[in-house]
Design a protein around this motif. Structure first.
Motif: not given
Length: 406
Positions: A180-183, A212-214, A319-321, A338-345
């Motif tokens: 999930d580098t998401h460039y 989720d490279i970019a 990619h997805q759990p 990856g995918h979840t970003h741990g929730g991110q916000i």
């Protein structure tokens, strides 16, 4: 006596009706969400007994109105057909800001006002204004901190993972996971280079990127992704697609990663051998590939494991759990996702758990299968991470047959 087939038909019809209602609700979500995110804090911070001077009330209302109008317009322009990066940056930043202001207006402002009222501190206006200033202060701190957290090079998270079927010859195998580098619209070419430098200090046997490279096509984000070509591993660098690749010409990303020296594991596997023991390293396309319409793309675990010895342990990239159910049924030993970003916000974490079986970290599924879910290396959309730090993960695989440490 009711016929069983009639009961099944009734249950199927009820389930279909429920799904139809959910789909209709999701269709209206892009219209409902901005209204809630901007009007609720506007009302709570300006119109619930604060009695601000008229210029303050007018200016505050104007800011919220601009956010309500500007955010969806900017996001449509930035992420729609035009894909203008400046508009995407504005829209994504407004989205993250509105989410944080909305959240803390509710979880901090409302309880604080109740606490002040119960304890009798000040009059109603003082209580309302104190709560408003507390919310504004908290959101300013969280947004500043969250921006720094999103833009920094992730810390390395290290853990030992014991796989019961792993042979002693593979004990100590070092697997590095980035995902999930998401460039995207914010140019992070320098950040990308520093991430790769950090990965190279870990002396990995296997480096994995689980998609989720970019956000954008490979041609458009090539400069940011190019440092991935400098990543070093003693055995292999492997990659699987994420859902965002299928928004942006996935085959172009597969081709670019191949050009950069990574091995795309598109429903196939390779063997990692050491000390007379073998680990099957397999990968599948993201689950969204099946509905993407892209010829030849789809998540097929049977194809990924075709020809592999069933007695060898399997490390799977998906990619997805949520793919872990299929992985457990297929006898996979360890799935990396990856995918979840741990929730991110925060508290988006709780919404993620509705869709995914795990948010972050190591979890067990079934009798054999372990799942490691990374919080991601980059960020998606809003350039903030609040209570969900990014990570580069070093997993050291351990065999129960290894000799004890002297």
């Amino acid at each position: 006596m009711t016929d069983t087939s009639e009961t099944r038909s009734a249950d199927s019809a009820a389930q279909a009706t429920q799904q139809s209602r959910l789909h209709r609700l999701m269709r209206y979500l892009p219209l409902i969400a901005p209204v809630l995110l901007w009007t609720v804090p506007c009302w709570l911070l300006l119109y619930t007994g604060q009695h601000w001077p008229l210029p303050v009330t007018f200016a505050g209302t104007a800011l919220f109105a601009l956010g309500l109008i500007g955010m969806p317009l900017a996001m449509a322009r930035g992420h729609g057909r035009r894909q203008q990066d400046w508009a995407a940056i504005v829209g994504d930043t407004l989205l993250g800001t509105s989410w944080v202001v909305f959240t803390w207006s509710v979880v901090l402002g409302v309880p604080l006002r109740l606490a002040l009222a119960v304890t009798g501190v000040g009059d109603g206006q003082d209580q309302a204004r104190t709560a408003t200033w507390a919310v504004l202060g908290a959101t300013t701190v969280l947004l500043t901190w969250g921006y720094a957290e999103a833009r920094r090079v992730p810390r390395v998270r290290r853990l030992d993972v014991q796989l019961p079927r792993l042979g002693a010859g593979l004990d100590g195998t070092r697997v590095v996971l980035v995902t999930d580098t998401h460039y995207g619209p914010l140019d992070r070419a320098r950040w990308s280079a520093r991430v790769c430098e950090t990965v190279n200090t870990l002396k990995a046997d296997l480096v994995c990127h689980t998609g989720d490279i970019a956000d954008g096509t490979a041609e458009r984000r090539r400069a940011q992704a190019a440092p991935l070509g400098t990543v070093q591993a003693t055995r292999a660098r492997v990659y699987v697609t994420g859902n965002h690749e299928y928004y942006s010409e996935a085959q172009g990303w597969v081709d670019l990663m191949d050009e950069l020296g990574w091995e795309p594991l598109r429903n196939r596997h390779l063997l990692l051998e050491r000390g007379g023991d073998t680990l099957v390293v397999a990968g599948v396309d993201d689950v969204t590939a099946e509905s993407s319409g892209l010829a030849g793309h789809g998540a097929h675990l049977a194809g990924a494991l075709h020809g592999a010895d069933p007695d060898h342990p399997v490390l799977l990239l998906a990619h997805q759990p949520k793919f872990v159910d299929r992985a457990a049924a297929g006898g996979v030993d360890l799935q990396l996702s990856g995918h979840t970003h741990g929730g991110q916000i925060w508290p988006f974490h709780h919404l993620v758990r509705i869709d995914q079986p795990a948010l972050a970290g190591l979890s067990r599924h079934g009798t054999r299968t372990l799942l490691y879910t990374s919080r991601g290396t980059g960020f998606w959309g809003p350039p903030f991470r609040v209570f969900a730090p990014s990570e580069i993960t070093l997993l050291v695989l351990r065999s129960p047959q290894r000799p004890p440490t002297p």
